[in-house]
Structure formats: C-alpha cells, structure tokens
Design an enzyme around this catalytic site. Structure first.
Site, PDB file in Angstrom:
ATOM      1  N   ASP A 147       0.842  -1.193   0.000  1.00 44.96           N
ATOM      2  CA  ASP A 147       0.000   0.000   0.000  1.00 44.96           C
ATOM      3  C   ASP A 147       0.877   1.243   0.000  1.00 44.96           C
ATOM      4  OD1 ASP A 147      -2.294   1.475   0.047  1.00 44.96           O
ATOM      5  OD2 ASP A 147      -2.865   0.954   2.096  1.00 44.96           O
TER       6      ASP A 147
ATOM      7  N   HIS B 248       2.656   3.385  -9.089  1.00 46.29           N
ATOM      8  CA  HIS B 248       2.453   1.953  -9.347  1.00 46.29           C
ATOM      9  C   HIS B 248       3.649   1.360 -10.114  1.00 46.29           C
ATOM     10  CE1 HIS B 248      -1.366   2.259  -7.562  1.00 46.29           C
ATOM     11  NE2 HIS B 248      -1.968   2.887  -8.551  1.00 46.29           N
TER      12      HIS B 248
ATOM     13  N   LEU C 282      12.162 -19.572  -5.118  1.00 43.21           N
ATOM     14  CA  LEU C 282      11.081 -18.780  -4.511  1.00 43.21           C
ATOM     15  C   LEU C 282       9.744 -19.066  -5.208  1.00 43.21           C
ATOM     16  CD1 LEU C 282      10.396 -16.419  -2.469  1.00 43.21           C
ATOM     17  CD2 LEU C 282      10.554 -14.912  -4.452  1.00 43.21           C
TER      18      LEU C 282
HETATM   19  C1  FPP Z   1      -1.715   0.290  -3.319  1.00 46.26           C
HETATM   20  O1  FPP Z   1      -1.341   1.617  -3.326  1.00 46.26           O
HETATM   21  C2  FPP Z   1      -1.326  -0.333  -4.554  1.00 46.26           C
HETATM   22  C3  FPP Z   1      -2.163  -0.938  -5.443  1.00 46.26           C
HETATM   23  C4  FPP Z   1      -3.613  -1.063  -5.244  1.00 46.26           C
HETATM   24  C5  FPP Z   1      -1.657  -1.460  -6.699  1.00 46.26           C
HETATM   25  C6  FPP Z   1      -0.449  -2.321  -6.586  1.00 46.26           C
HETATM   26  C7  FPP Z   1       0.050  -2.512  -7.910  1.00 46.26           C
HETATM   27  C8  FPP Z   1       1.327  -2.538  -8.257  1.00 46.26           C
HETATM   28  C9  FPP Z   1       2.439  -2.431  -7.313  1.00 46.26           C
HETATM   29  C10 FPP Z   1       1.582  -2.627  -9.695  1.00 46.26           C
HETATM   30  C11 FPP Z   1       2.506  -3.682 -10.099  1.00 46.26           C
HETATM   31  C12 FPP Z   1       2.094  -5.047  -9.854  1.00 46.26           C
HETATM   32  C13 FPP Z   1       2.746  -6.077 -10.408  1.00 46.26           C
HETATM   33  C14 FPP Z   1       2.367  -7.463 -10.095  1.00 46.26           C
HETATM   34  C15 FPP Z   1       3.863  -5.885 -11.338  1.00 46.26           C
HETATM   35  P1  FPP Z   1      -2.460   2.729  -3.393  1.00 46.26           P
HETATM   36  O2  FPP Z   1      -2.681   3.096  -4.812  1.00 46.26           O
HETATM   37  O3  FPP Z   1      -3.674   2.274  -2.671  1.00 46.26           O
HETATM   38  O4  FPP Z   1      -1.743   3.888  -2.639  1.00 46.26           O
HETATM   39  P2  FPP Z   1      -2.419   5.025  -1.754  1.00 46.26           P
HETATM   40  O5  FPP Z   1      -3.081   4.328  -0.595  1.00 46.26           O
HETATM   41  O6  FPP Z   1      -1.235   5.842  -1.343  1.00 46.26           O
HETATM   42  O7  FPP Z   1      -3.372   5.764  -2.638  1.00 46.26           O
END
Ligand code: FPP
Length: 242
Positions: A21, A38, A132
């Site tokens: 997150d 992201h 892994l």
């Molecule tokens: C949470 O941060 C993140 C997500 C919901 C998306 C996670 C996705 C990735 C890391 C992309 C890559 C994935 C792969 C498998 C290559 P948020 O957007 O909720 O952050 P915030 O709470 O600060 O708004």
C-alpha cells in the site's frame, strides 16, 4: 529455518504475504501521477522477490489488485493493467534465471482476455522452478475466493461426488486459489494502514501481522529484515499453551 543476518540469528518465516500500500501517496509526495507510483511499486516487487529469496523465504504472496480496485478511475485501472501486461511478459526470463515459480491467484473471470493468456503462459513457463514460490493476487478478494470454493464443493455434492462429512477444513483449503501454498506465517502491510482488506482471510487465521509506515515503493531489504525481526519476537501458539 534459521539464518544469520548481519551477525543476528533469525528464524525465517516460510511464507510471507504483503499488502503493498502507498503507491499513490508516494507519487503524490513527488507531485507525480498515481500510475508513476504503481510503476515504482512494480520495481519494488522485483526487489522484494530478490530480497525474500536471499533471506531464505520460500513463499512470497503479494496483493496487487483487489476485486474492489475496479472502482478506481479508468485511467488508473488502465495504467495498472498495462503494468501487469509488461510484468507478466518480462518476468518469464527473469524468473527462469532465478529459478522462481510464479502463480497468479484471484478470479480470472473479468480480466482482459490477453492478460488471462499472459498469466497462463507465465505460470506454465515457470511451473518447474523450485526456488522462490511467488504468488501475485490479481482481481483477488478473499470473500470471492471462498464463494468460488463453496460453489465448487456444492457442485460436487449435487453430483453425489462427496458427502457432508467430507467437507473439512482441509477440503476447503484445497479449493482455495492458494491450494498449493502453506498458510502465511507473517502478513506485512505498508503505509500505516491497519486493515487486512479482504486479503487471504481464511489463510491468515494464525499469521503474525506487521504494520509499517513505509510506503510500498520504498520497501527495501532493511524493511523486510525489520519485519522478520518483529516476527522473531512473537511467540506463536496456534491457540495452544507453551
Ligand atoms: C496500493 O497503493 C497499490 C495498489 C492497489 C496497486 C499495486 C500494484 C502494483 C504495485 C503494480 C505492479 C504489480 C505487479 C504485479 C507488477 P495505493 O494506490 O492504494 O496507494 P495510496 O493508498 O497511497 O493511494
């Protein structure tokens, strides 16, 4: 498994699950669009795999996209899907070089057709790897996973393929997307939120929880070792007395 890390003897959890997150906030702090966060988050995933492997963690499972994340803006969802597309293709070669097996958990239904193909291909191409065991939750929701499991059991019951007495905790575990994985020993959530957000609700019944303020793109080896150190301070009793 015990491992000496910087002169410190640490018991290494076999399975670590992570709720990644804070990508959005990481980008906002830099006056950049959320999808930039992201993209950095995707790099942090690659680092986390290397670091987990180096520490001797056998299973790593990350929450990349929930069944609720479709509610985000079209721009953000499109950006994340494009990051997945690139990851699913690029990681074949890297995974094979590092002997890493990749599984994708979550509901295939509802994902773009080309992404489903890329998932199937990545899983097939890395299926023999014994290092892994990395799992990515995409279009995943724990309640959805349990609902699908209940439906598959009901279907068997309807067809006289099992009796009521056959429905055990073990059978239910074997109908979940994580059927090939042990339950997580340690669940990590970054960015200072204290929720589990429908991630592996059945599987984390006895997991230790570790919360850190670090935003996901900043999650590095030191952060992972801190989480493992915290895990070492817990005394796991699984409901018994020690
Ligand atoms: C949470 O941060 C993140 C997500 C919901 C998306 C996670 C996705 C990735 C890391 C992309 C890559 C994935 C792969 C498998 C290559 P948020 O957007 O909720 O952050 P915030 O709470 O600060 O708004």
């Amino acid at each position: 498994m015990e491992r000496e890390i910087n002169g410190e003897l640490l018991n290494i959890p076999e399975h670590v699950a992570i709720i990644m997150d804070g990508n959005g906030r990481w980008a906002k702090k830099r006056l950049m669009p959320r999808n930039f966060g992201h993209a950095e988050g995707a790099k942090a995933i690659e680092r986390a795999c290397e670091n987990a492997d180096e520490l001797g963690i056998k299973y790593l499972t990350v929450y990349a996209f929930s069944t609720e994340n479709w509610k985000r803006s079209v721009e953000e969802v499109t950006g994340i899907m494009n990051i997945f597309r690139k990851y699913l293709v690029d990681s074949i070669e890297r995974s094979n070089r590092e002997n890493m097996r990749v599984r994708i958990i979550g509901k295939r239904d509802g994902l773009p057709e080309d992404i489903i193909e890329k998932i199937n291909n990545l899983e097939k191409e890395t299926a023999k790897n014994t290092g892994l065991q990395f799992s990515v939750a995409i279009n995943y929701g724990g309640r959805d996973e349990l609902t699908r499991a209940v439906r598959s059991i009901a279907e068997n019951y309807k067809n006289n393929e099992l009796d009521i007495e056959d429905i055990t905790e073990e059978l239910i575990s074997k109908r979940l997307d994580t059927r090939e994985l042990p339950d997580p020993d340690l669940l990590i959530r970054t960015s200072g939120e204290f929720r589990t957000s429908n991630f592996l609700p059945w599987q984390i019944a006895y997991s230790e929880f570790y919360f850190t303020d670090i935003l996901w793109p900043d999650f590095d080896m030191d952060a992972l070792v801190d989480a493992v150190r915290y895990y070492n301070k817990r005394e796991r009793r699984f409901g018994g007395v020690r």
